[in-house]
Design an enzyme around this catalytic site. Structure first.
Site, PDB file in Angstrom:
ATOM      1  N   TYR A 151      12.811  30.813   6.155  1.00 58.35           N
ATOM      2  CA  TYR A 151      11.527  31.241   6.702  1.00 58.35           C
ATOM      3  C   TYR A 151      11.668  31.256   8.028  1.00 58.35           C
ATOM      4  CZ  TYR A 151       9.536  30.718   2.185  1.00 58.35           C
ATOM      5  OH  TYR A 151       9.412  30.786   0.680  1.00 58.35           O
ATOM      6  N   MET A 196       9.913  24.479   1.206  1.00 58.90           N
ATOM      7  CA  MET A 196       9.100  23.341   0.315  1.00 58.90           C
ATOM      8  C   MET A 196      10.170  22.754  -0.564  1.00 58.90           C
ATOM      9  SD  MET A 196       6.308  24.379  -2.364  1.00 58.90           S
ATOM     10  CE  MET A 196       5.192  25.030  -1.069  1.00 58.90           C
ATOM     11  N   ARG A 212     -11.196  -0.726  13.842  1.00 56.78           N
ATOM     12  CA  ARG A 212     -11.354   0.080  12.319  1.00 56.78           C
ATOM     13  C   ARG A 212     -12.161  -0.412  11.391  1.00 56.78           C
ATOM     14  NH1 ARG A 212      -5.085   0.881  10.316  1.00 56.78           N
ATOM     15  NH2 ARG A 212      -5.704  -1.404   9.431  1.00 56.78           N
ATOM     16  N   LYS A 224       0.953  -1.256   0.143  1.00 59.09           N
ATOM     17  CA  LYS A 224       0.049   0.057   0.216  1.00 59.09           C
ATOM     18  C   LYS A 224       0.817   1.270   0.103  1.00 59.09           C
ATOM     19  CE  LYS A 224      -0.365  -0.599   5.090  1.00 59.09           C
ATOM     20  NZ  LYS A 224      -1.030  -1.149   6.012  1.00 59.09           N
TER      21      LYS A 224
HETATM   22  C1  PLP Z   1      -0.551  -2.159   6.762  1.00 64.73           C
HETATM   23  C2  PLP Z   1      -1.090  -3.460   7.048  1.00 64.73           C
HETATM   24  C3  PLP Z   1      -0.024  -4.443   7.086  1.00 64.73           C
HETATM   25  C4  PLP Z   1       1.645  -4.180   7.121  1.00 64.73           C
HETATM   26  O1  PLP Z   1       1.865  -3.900   8.112  1.00 64.73           O
HETATM   27  P1  PLP Z   1       3.425  -3.634   8.762  1.00 64.73           P
HETATM   28  O2  PLP Z   1       3.418  -3.152  10.033  1.00 64.73           O
HETATM   29  O3  PLP Z   1       4.120  -2.721   7.686  1.00 64.73           O
HETATM   30  O4  PLP Z   1       4.229  -4.868   8.629  1.00 64.73           O
HETATM   31  C5  PLP Z   1      -0.581  -5.673   7.613  1.00 64.73           C
HETATM   32  N1  PLP Z   1      -1.854  -5.822   7.449  1.00 64.73           N
HETATM   33  C6  PLP Z   1      -2.911  -4.820   7.365  1.00 64.73           C
HETATM   34  C7  PLP Z   1      -4.346  -5.075   7.435  1.00 64.73           C
HETATM   35  C8  PLP Z   1      -2.188  -3.601   7.207  1.00 64.73           C
HETATM   36  O5  PLP Z   1      -3.270  -2.548   6.793  1.00 64.73           O
END
Ligand code: PLP
Length: 385
Positions: A277, A325, A148, A50
């Site tokens: 800045y 930036m 969640r 991701k």
């Molecule tokens: C992001 C995520 C992982 C991986 O997590 P890490 O801490 O980077 O290993 C695994 N499962 C789910 C559902 C996640 O959202």
């Protein structure tokens, strides 16, 4: 061999690109995959890709994992899955996030595995599959303490009964997620695992074949190997970075990503002439300083101001003033540094290194946020040997 990924905006030759770039060491990625595979055998492994593969570049990283033998891939959102399919990735892809609106037909069209996180949604998936005359592949999501998405562990039985009575879905997996596994001592992790195991008893009780069960992320792979189950879902550790700077580095993984730039300007700064800045820093004597073309617009976080350091010619120097930036200013005191000299923002030189974990401490954040904030303005260069 190194090949530069196309600049997102224009086509321009490598020598005249702004020198700020990320280098992705694919040899380290393969090494880390092997180390994690060996540590978690006989579990299958689902690299998590991701957020642009934690900044490492979604498509190239996915292709590489496919080549080196990953069993599954995991992404957060539908679009990431579609992109991988359009680029020819054929491994099973689980989308970890919740589904929304009318996304289900696209999941089916692109053969993406759906996270089913409520009775209502799993029924909706079943109905859509029926209408489109196909089967949907799903993993059921159980909430064991993250609050969640997913069905609460204490309501899971009804959910599993409902899901397993549907005919147009193939329940390939069932999973949950840890909230505190980056803490090696966490009692909550044990509690979540107990809750998940309790939920899984449903299958034995009903003499049903148990789907692939999984709950392990990087933190639990390090601290709680009992939870590896049928499949592990490592993200950050595959990229050679620990979930937290507080964890002992007790696994032989190597950082995959380094972030580099070059000096573009040199000057002497006199006392009483503040830098940047807000004029937040000034010298008490003449110092030499160099300017480097990277800033918070690239993801070099502004919260690094007054804390962060860089490496030039194997020496560590402080960044002065606030991070702009597109530029930072580095105090080289009385040393000699020239235009075009390499500057390492994250990575290692001969004897000096700056880790992602260190940067995250300086910015008062976590390593994940450092990696995922390096944005697409910064070209990725893939190094295979
Ligand atoms: C992001 C995520 C992982 C991986 O997590 P890490 O801490 O980077 O290993 C695994 N499962 C789910 C559902 C996640 O959202």
């Amino acid at each position: 061999m190194s090949n530069i990924q196309n600049h997102p905006l224009i086509s321009i030759s490598e020598e005249i690109l702004r020198p700020t770039r990320v280098e992705i060491n694919l040899k380290h990625l393969a090494h880390n995959f092997k180390v994690l595979k060996q540590k978690t055998l006989p579990s299958k492994i689902m690299p998590i890709l991701k957020a642009n593969a934690y900044g490492h570049g979604l498509v190239t990283t996915a292709r590489f994992f496919e080549k080196i033998g990953a069993d599954y891939l995991g992404v957060a959102v539908l679009e990431e899955g579609i992109l991988l399919r359009e680029k020819g990735i054929s491994l099973p892809i689980l989308v970890l996030g919740g589904i929304i609106g009318n996304q289900i037909p696209l999941f089916l069209k692109y053969n993406l595995t759906i996270t089913a996180s409520s009775i209502e949604k799993v029924k909706q998936i079943d109905e859509t599959a029926k209408k489109l005359n196909t089967k949907a592949k799903v993993h059921l999501k159980i909430d064991t303490g993250m609050e969640r998405i997913g069905v609460h562990y204490y309501n899971a039985e009804k959910f599993l009964e409902a899901a397993h009575s549907l005919t147009e879905i193939y329940i390939e997996g069932i999973y949950s997620h840890f909230a505190n596994s980056d803490d090696a001592e966490s009692e909550y992790t044990k509690l979540q695992f107990e809750r998940f195991k309790e939920v899984l008893k449903f299958y034995k009780k009903n003499k049903l074949k148990k789907p692939i069960s999984h709950i392990a992320n990087s933190g639990s792979i390090l601290n709680f190997p009992e939870a590896n189950l049928d499949l592990v879902r490592p993200g950050i550790l595959l990229y050679g970075v620990y979930p937290s700077s507080k964890l002992k580095k007790n696994l032989d993984v190597k950082p995959v990503l380094s972030w580099k730039s070059r000096v573009v300007f040199f000057k002497v700064i006199k006392p009483g002439h503040p830098v940047g800045y807000g004029s937040t820093w000034q010298s008490e004597k003449n110092i030499r300083a160099v300017t480097v073309p990277v800033g918070y617009g690239d993801g070099y976080l502004r919260s690094l101001s007054h804390k962060t350091k860089v490496i030039i010619k194997d020496k560590i120097y402080p960044v002065i003033g606030t991070v702009s930036m597109d530029q930072i200013v580095v105090n080289i005191d009385q040393d000699s540094v020239y235009n075009n000299d390499e500057v390492i923002l994250l990575g290692e030189d001969k004897t000096r290194s700056i880790s992602c974990e260190e940067l995250s401490d300086w910015a008062s954040t976590i390593p994940y946020e450092i990696l995922t904030n390096i944005n697409t303005r910064v070209p990725r260069i893939y190094i295979e040997d």
